[in-house]
Design a protein around this motif. Sequence first.
Motif, PDB file in Angstrom:
ATOM      1  N   MET A 172      -2.249  -2.321  -4.527  1.00 28.40           N
ATOM      2  CA  MET A 172      -0.915  -2.693  -4.126  1.00 28.40           C
ATOM      3  C   MET A 172       0.076  -2.107  -5.130  1.00 28.40           C
ATOM      4  O   MET A 172      -0.175  -2.105  -6.329  1.00 28.40           O
ATOM      5  CB  MET A 172      -0.823  -4.221  -4.105  1.00 28.40           C
ATOM      6  CG  MET A 172       0.562  -4.737  -3.842  1.00 28.40           C
ATOM      7  SD  MET A 172       0.581  -6.514  -3.598  1.00 28.40           S
ATOM      8  CE  MET A 172       1.117  -7.032  -5.196  1.00 28.40           C
ATOM      9  N   SER A 228      -2.503  -3.434  -8.502  1.00 24.28           N
ATOM     10  CA  SER A 228      -3.815  -3.812  -7.954  1.00 24.28           C
ATOM     11  C   SER A 228      -4.755  -4.407  -8.996  1.00 24.28           C
ATOM     12  O   SER A 228      -5.653  -5.183  -8.655  1.00 24.28           O
ATOM     13  CB  SER A 228      -4.480  -2.615  -7.266  1.00 24.28           C
ATOM     14  OG  SER A 228      -4.680  -1.563  -8.176  1.00 24.28           O
ATOM     15  N   ASP A 235       1.555   0.228 -10.083  1.00 20.24           N
ATOM     16  CA  ASP A 235       0.330  -0.173  -9.397  1.00 20.24           C
ATOM     17  C   ASP A 235      -0.060  -1.553  -9.921  1.00 20.24           C
ATOM     18  O   ASP A 235      -0.392  -1.710 -11.095  1.00 20.24           O
ATOM     19  CB  ASP A 235      -0.769   0.847  -9.685  1.00 20.24           C
ATOM     20  CG  ASP A 235      -2.095   0.502  -9.016  1.00 20.24           C
ATOM     21  OD1 ASP A 235      -2.210  -0.581  -8.394  1.00 20.24           O
ATOM     22  OD2 ASP A 235      -3.018   1.324  -9.115  1.00 20.24           O
TER      23      ASP A 235
END
Length: 89
Positions: free
Chosen positions: A1, A51, A49
């Motif tokens: 994500m 994630s 980022d």
Amino acid sequence: MRAVITVVGKDMVGILAKVSTICAKDNVNIIEVTQSILQDMFCMIMMADTSECKIDFTEFNDKLEALGKDNNLVIHVMHEDIFNSMHRI
């Protein structure tokens, strides 16, 4: 994500360092950065980022907003999908 982080406020030494330090501590990787000074106003947009972020997205957002308040800056963190939806024509 991925997330879009925006920072706006009066220019001062260390803004980029303070924001990137929080990102690093929470394992958020900064992918791209653009910044400029408009008269005495600092403006920055980061693509990050999230994630591998060690904390919840909301908590990460709250940390950066608190940093902004402490330094008279406006800092927003927005999920990339929301950002793209808002700017779709």
